[in-house]
Scaffold this motif. Sequence first.
Motif, PDB file in Angstrom:
ATOM      1  N   PRO A   1       1.052  -1.277  -0.031  1.00  0.00           N
ATOM      2  CA  PRO A   1      -0.030   0.065  -0.009  1.00  0.00           C
ATOM      3  C   PRO A   1       0.951   1.180  -0.068  1.00  0.00           C
ATOM      4  N   VAL A   2       1.948   1.260   0.533  1.00  0.00           N
ATOM      5  CA  VAL A   2       3.063   2.318   0.635  1.00  0.00           C
ATOM      6  C   VAL A   2       3.132   2.762  -0.760  1.00  0.00           C
ATOM      7  N   LEU A   3       3.586   1.724  -1.654  1.00  0.00           N
ATOM      8  CA  LEU A   3       3.896   2.048  -3.027  1.00  0.00           C
ATOM      9  C   LEU A   3       2.897   2.506  -3.652  1.00  0.00           C
ATOM     10  N   GLN A   4       1.674   2.272  -3.470  1.00  0.00           N
ATOM     11  CA  GLN A   4       0.560   2.471  -4.234  1.00  0.00           C
ATOM     12  C   GLN A   4       0.337   4.115  -3.835  1.00  0.00           C
ATOM     13  N   MET A   5       0.451   4.477  -2.616  1.00  0.00           N
ATOM     14  CA  MET A   5       0.239   5.891  -2.122  1.00  0.00           C
ATOM     15  C   MET A   5       1.141   6.769  -2.661  1.00  0.00           C
ATOM     16  N   ILE A   6       2.368   6.144  -2.969  1.00  0.00           N
ATOM     17  CA  ILE A   6       3.506   7.091  -3.742  1.00  0.00           C
ATOM     18  C   ILE A   6       2.946   7.510  -5.068  1.00  0.00           C
ATOM     19  N   LEU A   7       2.465   6.526  -5.878  1.00  0.00           N
ATOM     20  CA  LEU A   7       2.194   6.647  -7.092  1.00  0.00           C
ATOM     21  C   LEU A   7       0.916   7.617  -7.199  1.00  0.00           C
ATOM     22  N   ALA A   8       0.081   7.650  -6.092  1.00  0.00           N
ATOM     23  CA  ALA A   8      -1.029   8.341  -6.093  1.00  0.00           C
ATOM     24  C   ALA A   8      -0.797  10.052  -5.487  1.00  0.00           C
ATOM     25  N   GLN A   9       0.205  10.338  -5.114  1.00  0.00           N
ATOM     26  CA  GLN A   9       0.456  11.562  -4.541  1.00  0.00           C
ATOM     27  C   GLN A   9       0.757  12.542  -5.536  1.00  0.00           C
ATOM     28  N   PRO A  10       1.017  12.648  -6.842  1.00  0.00           N
ATOM     29  CA  PRO A  10       1.027  13.752  -7.695  1.00  0.00           C
ATOM     30  C   PRO A  10      -0.361  14.107  -7.785  1.00  0.00           C
ATOM     31  N   PHE A  11      -1.466  13.114  -8.255  1.00  0.00           N
ATOM     32  CA  PHE A  11      -2.777  13.346  -8.546  1.00  0.00           C
ATOM     33  C   PHE A  11      -3.420  13.938  -7.289  1.00  0.00           C
ATOM     34  N   THR A  12      -3.298  13.655  -6.023  1.00  0.00           N
ATOM     35  CA  THR A  12      -3.563  14.180  -4.738  1.00  0.00           C
ATOM     36  C   THR A  12      -3.324  15.648  -4.685  1.00  0.00           C
ATOM     37  N   VAL A  13      -1.833  16.120  -4.802  1.00  0.00           N
ATOM     38  CA  VAL A  13      -1.555  17.333  -4.844  1.00  0.00           C
ATOM     39  C   VAL A  13      -2.065  18.217  -5.955  1.00  0.00           C
ATOM     40  N   ALA A  14      -2.119  17.739  -7.126  1.00  0.00           N
ATOM     41  CA  ALA A  14      -2.556  18.618  -8.308  1.00  0.00           C
ATOM     42  C   ALA A  14      -4.400  18.617  -8.082  1.00  0.00           C
ATOM     43  N   GLY A  15      -4.782  17.874  -7.214  1.00  0.00           N
ATOM     44  CA  GLY A  15      -6.391  17.673  -7.101  1.00  0.00           C
ATOM     45  C   GLY A  15      -7.259  17.127  -8.155  1.00  0.00           C
ATOM     46  N   VAL A  16      -6.517  16.081  -9.012  1.00  0.00           N
ATOM     47  CA  VAL A  16      -7.128  15.578 -10.088  1.00  0.00           C
ATOM     48  C   VAL A  16      -7.328  14.108  -9.967  1.00  0.00           C
ATOM     49  N   GLU A  17      -7.402  13.523  -8.858  1.00  0.00           N
ATOM     50  CA  GLU A  17      -7.640  12.153  -8.745  1.00  0.00           C
ATOM     51  C   GLU A  17      -8.879  11.644  -9.424  1.00  0.00           C
ATOM     52  N   GLY A  18      -8.388  10.443 -10.166  1.00  0.00           N
ATOM     53  CA  GLY A  18      -9.308   9.570 -11.089  1.00  0.00           C
ATOM     54  C   GLY A  18      -9.709  10.234 -12.284  1.00  0.00           C
ATOM     55  N   GLU A  19      -8.808  11.436 -12.721  1.00  0.00           N
ATOM     56  CA  GLU A  19      -9.127  12.054 -14.264  1.00  0.00           C
ATOM     57  C   GLU A  19      -8.267  11.733 -15.120  1.00  0.00           C
ATOM     58  N   PHE A  20      -7.151  10.950 -14.810  1.00  0.00           N
ATOM     59  CA  PHE A  20      -6.187  10.571 -15.653  1.00  0.00           C
ATOM     60  C   PHE A  20      -5.783   9.189 -15.657  1.00  0.00           C
ATOM     61  N   ASP A  21      -5.791   8.538 -16.990  1.00  0.00           N
ATOM     62  CA  ASP A  21      -5.326   6.980 -17.139  1.00  0.00           C
ATOM     63  C   ASP A  21      -3.684   7.106 -17.387  1.00  0.00           C
ATOM     64  N   VAL A  22      -2.929   6.299 -16.745  1.00  0.00           N
ATOM     65  CA  VAL A  22      -1.591   6.225 -16.825  1.00  0.00           C
ATOM     66  C   VAL A  22      -1.127   4.840 -17.220  1.00  0.00           C
ATOM     67  N   TYR A  23      -0.210   4.833 -18.313  1.00  0.00           N
ATOM     68  CA  TYR A  23       0.422   3.795 -18.704  1.00  0.00           C
ATOM     69  C   TYR A  23       1.863   4.127 -18.668  1.00  0.00           C
ATOM     70  N   ALA A  24       2.748   3.093 -17.733  1.00  0.00           N
ATOM     71  CA  ALA A  24       4.004   3.233 -17.506  1.00  0.00           C
ATOM     72  C   ALA A  24       4.754   1.950 -17.763  1.00  0.00           C
ATOM     73  N   THR A  25       5.888   2.056 -18.408  1.00  0.00           N
ATOM     74  CA  THR A  25       6.980   0.963 -18.179  1.00  0.00           C
ATOM     75  C   THR A  25       8.303   1.446 -17.675  1.00  0.00           C
ATOM     76  N   VAL A  26       8.666   0.418 -16.678  1.00  0.00           N
ATOM     77  CA  VAL A  26       9.541   0.885 -15.861  1.00  0.00           C
ATOM     78  C   VAL A  26      10.596  -0.249 -15.617  1.00  0.00           C
ATOM     79  N   SER A  27      11.875   0.191 -15.660  1.00  0.00           N
ATOM     80  CA  SER A  27      13.105  -0.854 -15.526  1.00  0.00           C
ATOM     81  C   SER A  27      14.100  -0.447 -15.016  1.00  0.00           C
ATOM     82  N   GLY A  28      14.992  -1.425 -14.114  1.00  0.00           N
ATOM     83  CA  GLY A  28      15.914  -1.346 -13.183  1.00  0.00           C
ATOM     84  C   GLY A  28      15.582  -0.793 -11.912  1.00  0.00           C
TER      85      GLY A  28
END
Length: 164
Positions: free
Chosen positions: A76-103
């Motif tokens: 849950p801590v990692l999920q909270m980290i991903l949600a922080q930018p949306f919370t701060v900007a006040g746009v929760e649930g308004e954007f779909d995110v597609y990410a590829t991450v490596s390393g």
Amino acid sequence: MAEEVKSLDELNAVVEGGADAPAAEETISRDPVRDNLGRSYATGKRKDAVARVWIKPGSGKVTVNGREMNKYFARPVLQMILAQPFTVAGVEGEFDVYATVSGGGLSGQAGAVKHGISKALQLYEPSLRPALKAAGFLTRDSRVVERKKYGRRKARRSFQFSKR
């Protein structure tokens, strides 16, 4: 230089009414950066992890490496980290995110995706930039692992010393 300033009143007059005043008041107007599919792209980095992030208007679905966010980042801590930018900007649930991450590990990858989401949000909607910048989400966290030194067990840890 033109004139010499001898008092604070003269300094205020020069600062407020000088020739450079209109240029100083002018704020940088940024245009949204979107591709032909209406998405914004940004790269986020943290430790050794690099995330490529695309955002577009949607229902708030987050996909990381082809898997749902709660499957890829189970803690849950990692999920909270991903949600922080949306919370701060006040746009929760308004954007779909597609990410590829490596390393890196999961924590570094979560930080990289967060950095990428923040950068992509401010590119998609420039008016969100002040809130994200004030929270420090647009700055790359430059802390990395210290290298191991010779004659030591780790970066700073020495071998055990025995006097006798």
